[in-house]
Each structure stands twice: as structure tokens, then as C-alpha cells.
Design an enzyme around this catalytic site. Structure first.
Site, PDB file in Angstrom:
ATOM      1  N   SER A  36       0.796  -1.223   0.000  1.00 35.20           N
ATOM      2  CA  SER A  36       0.000   0.000   0.000  1.00 35.20           C
ATOM      3  C   SER A  36       0.833   1.280   0.000  1.00 35.20           C
ATOM      4  CB  SER A  36      -0.944   0.002   1.208  1.00 35.20           C
ATOM      5  OG  SER A  36      -0.219  -0.217   2.400  1.00 35.20           O
ATOM      6  N   ASP A 243      -2.796   7.981   8.218  1.00 26.00           N
ATOM      7  CA  ASP A 243      -3.802   7.092   8.797  1.00 26.00           C
ATOM      8  C   ASP A 243      -3.114   6.098   9.732  1.00 26.00           C
ATOM      9  OD1 ASP A 243      -2.639   5.150   7.187  1.00 26.00           O
ATOM     10  OD2 ASP A 243      -4.286   5.032   5.764  1.00 26.00           O
ATOM     11  N   HIS A 246      -0.075   4.612   7.319  1.00 29.03           N
ATOM     12  CA  HIS A 246       0.618   5.251   6.194  1.00 29.03           C
ATOM     13  C   HIS A 246       1.038   6.680   6.485  1.00 29.03           C
ATOM     14  CE1 HIS A 246      -2.032   2.059   4.604  1.00 29.03           C
ATOM     15  NE2 HIS A 246      -0.897   1.728   4.021  1.00 29.03           N
TER      16      HIS A 246
END
Ligand SMILES: *[C@@H]1O[C@H](CO)[C@@H](O)[C@H](O)[C@H]1NC(C)=O
Ligand SMILES: *[C@@H]1O[C@H](CO)[C@@H](O)[C@H](O)[C@H]1NC(C)=O
Ligand SMILES: *[C@@H]1O[C@H](CO)[C@@H](O)[C@H](O)[C@H]1NC(C)=O
Ligand SMILES: *[C@@H]1O[C@H](CO)[C@@H](O)[C@H](O)[C@H]1NC(C)=O
Ligand SMILES: CC(=O)N[C@H]1CO[C@H](CO)[C@@H](O)[C@@H]1O
Length: 278
Positions: A36, A243, A246
Site C-alpha cells: 500500500s 492514517d 501510512h
């Protein structure tokens, strides 16, 4: 070491050049592999994946304020890397799986893991890849979700121990590959220690919040992830984390700048500039 990188800060491989014909200093294409941290929209094309960043407030600082599938308030590492090299961001492979990609493509997918084998790298070498940027894992134990799990909001030492252990293993594996594959060249990028530096010297980097997430709900905004129902901070560039796992666009920009500064503690055995020029 069957390491699963579910949502973790584990941006595996960025490979610079598949071409033998590159002129010195110029990079014909970037091929990105990772999770991600480097996904630029692949997971949007995986209907069954629940790991998606196609909803606000992701992308709130991206051009057009669009949630593109990047797990970030804005651009991510794949964007900044391409920008530094002077190429457009490599497109997500799944957007056009049948296209011919000669200038690079991005295979990174949120939630990706790593197999306990080096076949992947050896296969890429077999296809002609010669220059690899390998990004280690960050201090995952200091991500908001891991701090949240420790009732004191401190880093999870055990998770950090394994993050470091993983990086040590990768460094050793790369040394072995280098001795086996005649023309294999790489830069290893140690983002573990960069994150520790961010946390220990936040003001140096313009951060005033390195523990909590910017977007989310509950303690450290890490109890409930970032969704349109969350709250988010007004000053994103003051936050290390966007978040639960990340980094913000601001933090990511600094990380990629460090990669190109080539600080020997963080980037070795050669700098990215040397890698490109080789
Ligand atoms: C992964 O590979 C290493 C080295 O070959 C081996 O020692 C280890 O047991 C393997 N781990 C798993 C989970 O397969
Ligand atoms: C939680 O934080 C404390 C410090 O407040 C630390 O001593 C402890 O090891 C941490 N727990 C884990 C699982 O890392
Ligand atoms: C960080 O600084 C901004 C102003 O620049 C302020 O609004 C915010 O409350 C500060 N956050 C923390 C955690 O101190
Ligand atoms: C955000 O916070 C940082 C750290 O306090 C500060 O340096 C910066 O000026 C703030 N930016 C804005 C737009 O408030
Ligand atoms: C920049 C760099 O590390 N170049 C090396 C790439 O690999 C060949 C073969 O091992 C070396 O000769 C280069 O010095």
C-alpha cells in the site's frame, strides 16, 4: 521469514531499469513492486479486496481532491520517486493488464506480502532488470495502530524488533544476490532509521505530531480507520502519519528526498545517483 505485510509499511521493490540500452544518467522506465505504500490504484481493480483507498478522505490533498487508491492524503512514494527521476508516475498495471508497458508500470497492491524466496528478484534479473532500489520496512511498531495497541501510546517494541530483523535479512539476501548475479546492482534504503529520526527530531522536519494519525477516530485517531465518517487534521504537513499505517504526503516527500540525498547511513552500498549512472 514468511513475512506478511498486511497494510504494513513494507514497500518492497522498486526497480529502475529493465533496459540494456539506457544512456548514462537517463532512466527509461520504472517498475514498481510493493504494497500500500506504493499502490497507485491497483486495488481499485480488485473487486474482492477490502483494502482500498478509493474513498475520502484519502486524496484530500491530491490534485482534484480525488481518492485515487493511494493510501495517503496526497501523493505517495511511487509518485515522488518518479518525479525525482523525471518520469511520469508509472500507471497501475490492473488498469490495463493487456497493455505493453515499455516505460514502466506499477504492480504494487495494498495488503501485498512477501514470499520466503528470492525467485521473484532472480526472475526479474533473468528478464533483463539490472538496477534495483530495495526499500526496507519502517519502524512499524511506531505506526498509530501499533501505538494504539500499547495502552501507553508508546511504540510496540516487539513489532519494531521484527521490522529491524526483516531489514537485516533483506540486507544479507542482497549481498548474497550480488555475489551470485554478475550484473546485479542495487541501493538499499533503510527507512526504519529515518522514521526513528522523524520521531526523535520532529521539529527538524516540520512535524508537531508523530504519534497519532491525521485521519481516523478514537485514541490516536487509530481506533477506527480513515473513512468519510472520520475526522481529519487541518495541518497535514505537521503530521507524520496520515492514517493508522501510512505516512502523510509531507513525510513521504521528505523520505524520497533522503533517498536521493544519499546519506550513507540510510542508502547503501551505492546511492541512487550512482545506481542510475552505473
Ligand atoms: C525461510 O527461509 C529460510 C532460509 O532458507 C529458512 O531458514 C526459514 O525456515 C524459512 N521460513 C519459512 C517460514 O519457510
Ligand atoms: C509499551 O510501552 C512501554 C513504555 O511505555 C514499553 O515498556 C513496552 O515494552 C511497550 N509494549 C510493547 C508490546 O512494546
Ligand atoms: C500543530 O501545529 C498546529 C499549528 O501549526 C496546531 O494547530 C496544532 O494544534 C498542533 N498540534 C499539536 C499536536 O501540537
Ligand atoms: C503545520 O505544523 C507545523 C508544525 O507545527 C508548522 O511548522 C507548520 O507551519 C504548520 N502549517 C500550517 C499550514 O499551519
Ligand atoms: C553503481 C554500481 O554499484 N555499479 C556496479 C554494478 O555492478 C557491477 C558488477 O558487479 C560493478 O562493476 C559496478 O561497479
Amino acid at each position: 521469514m514468511n513475512f506478511s505485510c498486511f497494510f504494513l509499511l513494507c514497500f518492497v521493490v522498486v526497480l529502475i531499469s529493465l533496459s540494456f540500452h539506457s544512456r548514462a544518467q537517463s532512466v527509461p522506465g520504472i517498475y514498481v513492486f510493493g504494497d500500500s505504500l506504493a499502490d497507485v490504484g491497483n486495488n481499485n481493480y480488485i473487486p474482492l479486496s477490502i483494502i482500498k483507498a478509493d474513498i475520502p478522505f484519502n486524496g484530500i490533498d491530491y490534485p482534484g481532491q480525488k481518492a485515487t487508491g493511494r493510501f495517503s492524503n496526497g501523493k505517495n512514494a511511487a509518485d515522488f520517486l518518479a518525479e525525482k527521476i523525471g518520469l511520469p508516475t508509472a500507471p497501475p498495471f490492473l488498469a490495463k493488464p493487456n497493455a505493453v508497458y515499455v516505460k514502466g508500470v506499477n504492480f504494487a497492491s495494498g495488503g501485498a506480502g512477501i514470499f520466503n524466496v528470492t525467485d521473484d528478484l532472480i526472475r526479474l534479473y533473468g528478464l533483463g532488470a539490472r538496477k534495483f532500489i530495495i526499500v526496507g520496512t519502517a519502524a512499524i511498531g511506531c505506526a498509530p495502530k501499533q501505538r494504539y495497541r500499547n495502552m501507553t501510546n508508546e511504540c510496540n517494541n516487539e513489532v519494531n524488533y521484527w521490522s529491524k530483523k526483516y531489514n537485516d535479512g533483506v540486507v544479507q539476501m542482497l549481498q548474497e544476490l550480488k555475489s551470485e548475479l554478475k550484473e546485479f546492482n542495487y541501493s538499499f534504503f533503510d527507512i526504519y532509521n529515518i522514521f526513528i529520526d522523524f520521531i526523535q527530531n520532529p521539529a527538524t522536519y516540520g512535524f508537531n505530531e508523530t504519534k497519532g494519525a491525521c485521519c481516523g477516530l478514537g485514541r490516536l485517531r487509530a481506533q477506527i480507520p480513515c473513512t468519510p465518517l472520520s475526522r481529519y487534521c487541518s495541518n497535514r504537513s505537521g503530521h507524520l502519519f496520515w492514517d493508522i499505517y501510512h505516512p502523510t504526503e509531507a513525510a513521504t516527500r521528505i523520505v524520497i528526498n533522503k533517498l536521493f540525498q544519499g546519506v550513507p547511513d540510510y542508502v547503501f552500498p551505492v546511492t541512487v545517483q550512482q545506481l542510475i549512472a552505473a
